[in-house]
Design a protein around this motif. Structure first.
Motif, mmCIF file in Angstrom:
data_model
loop_
_atom_site.group_PDB
_atom_site.id
_atom_site.type_symbol
_atom_site.label_atom_id
_atom_site.label_comp_id
_atom_site.label_asym_id
_atom_site.label_seq_id
_atom_site.Cartn_x
_atom_site.Cartn_y
_atom_site.Cartn_z
ATOM 1 N N VAL A 61 -4.407 1.012 -8.724
ATOM 2 C CA VAL A 61 -4.169 0.227 -7.483
ATOM 3 C C VAL A 61 -4.315 0.902 -6.024
ATOM 4 O O VAL A 61 -5.013 0.330 -5.107
ATOM 5 C CB VAL A 61 -2.727 -0.614 -7.519
ATOM 6 N N THR A 96 -0.812 -4.282 -4.302
ATOM 7 C CA THR A 96 -0.876 -3.678 -3.111
ATOM 8 C C THR A 96 -0.081 -3.823 -2.488
ATOM 9 O O THR A 96 0.682 -2.804 -1.484
ATOM 10 C CB THR A 96 -2.241 -4.080 -2.385
ATOM 11 N N SER A 99 3.186 -1.724 -3.428
ATOM 12 C CA SER A 99 3.046 -0.411 -3.112
ATOM 13 C C SER A 99 3.571 -0.010 -1.687
ATOM 14 O O SER A 99 3.719 1.032 -1.271
ATOM 15 C CB SER A 99 1.522 -0.105 -3.382
ATOM 16 N N GLN A 100 3.534 -1.019 -0.768
ATOM 17 C CA GLN A 100 3.738 -0.860 0.654
ATOM 18 C C GLN A 100 5.287 -1.023 0.733
ATOM 19 O O GLN A 100 5.660 -0.593 2.350
ATOM 20 C CB GLN A 100 3.118 -1.739 1.449
#
Length: 312
Positions: A61, A96, A99-100
């Motif tokens: 990713v 995504t 992942s933030q």
């Protein structure tokens, strides 16, 4: 062992637990130390143990196209973790957006609100949150805020594999890629395994008197270097001694890389369409291109003899 895919699968009445987080690809001997500690701590506290891992691998990713070869698919990891006594496995879809999450948001969203962590067990190099900003120090600080303890254990395990390098998934992948399946087995604590569906190939092995199971491996599988290996062909609960060929069949000018296993001394096997696994025990020789079918047959006979001896 309970298996959950996503936070929404966790039972609403889930109580406190001991948690460990990581990719845990291969569940090698270093991983086993951490997971084993989490299981023991959970039993001491009288609560369940939970392993949290991710799918797909975070690197795919964050850096598309960089997915590492996998030492074990998730269902195999689940089997290995269950054998270690883990009570639940949570596979988090790694996106995504996920992942933030900041380290603090990750802790609240996963460890506090859903798993109600009473303790978290990790190795010293554990990183988490956006841009891997969280480490075990940050985790311990958050644990003090949210009422869970953090147990950091030294997972440095060494042996002969890799010339004494610390055991890791990265080292294991390298050894597998080099054909050093014995070194990989030392790290894993068991032979490296490849699995998939048996499909129809060119059927040259059958014509030559050595019918093979042509295994269509799972995506991103860590496949050993081209060559011949001694190992086991596993079908259901049966493990059959096997001579295993990895490569492109250069004698026939092949281009497609395949994994083929010949079940030694077995006649009349029909494995097409079955899910099988292949365990690599020992390297026999590298891939060669022979000048004639006769020379190839002599070599195959020698290979099978050598594999039979190694597996006896």
């Amino acid at each position: 062992m309970q298996r959950w895919r996503g936070l929404e699968d966790i039972p609403e009445d889930w109580g406190r637990s001991v948690v460990t987080i990581g990719s845990y690809d291969g569940v090698h001997r270093g991983h086993q130390l951490i997971i084993g500690r989490a299981v023991r701590r959970a039993r001491e506290l009288g609560v369940p143990s939970v392993v949290v891992t991710f799918d797909p691998h975070p690197s795919e990713v964050l850096r598309p196209g960089s997915h590492p070869p996998l030492l074990a698919p998730h269902h195999r990891r689940a089997e290995l973790m269950a054998d270690l006594g883990v009570d639940a496995l949570l596979i988090l879809p790694f996106t995504t957006e996920f992942s933030q999450l900041s380290p603090a948001d990750f802790v609240v969203k996963v460890l506090v609100d859903k798993l109600h962590a009473q303790a978290v067990v990790e190795g010293p190099n554990f990183r988490f949150g956006h841009r891997a900003a969280g480490n075990v120090t940050v985790l311990a600080e958050l644990g003090a805020d949210y009422d869970f303890e953090v147990d950091v254990i030294d997972l440095v395990v060494r042996g002969e594999a890799g010339g004494g390098e610390p055991f890791s998934s990265t080292l294991t992948r390298r050894l597998v890629a080099e054909g050093d399946v014995e070194g990989a087995a030392e790290i894993l604590g068991r032979p490296h395994r490849v699995e998939g569906i048996v499909v129809r190939g060119a059927q040259r092995g059958r014509e030559l008197g050595y019918p093979t199971a042509n295994v269509e491996t799972l995506p991103h599988t860590a496949i050993p270097a081209d060559g011949v290996y001694a190992g086991w062909l596993n079908v259901g609960d049966e493990a059959m001694p096997a001579a295993i060929s990895v490569g492109t069949n250069p004698t026939f000018d092949g281009t497609e890389r395949t994994v083929e296993a010949y079940a030694i001394d077995r006649v009349g096997l029909d494995l097409y369409g079955l899910h099988v696994s292949v365990d690599f025990l020992a390297f026999v020789r590298g891939q060669l291109k022979f000048e004639s079918i006769e020379a190839l047959l002599v070599a195959m006979g020698d290979d099978v003899k050598r594999c039979r001896e190694l597996l006896a």
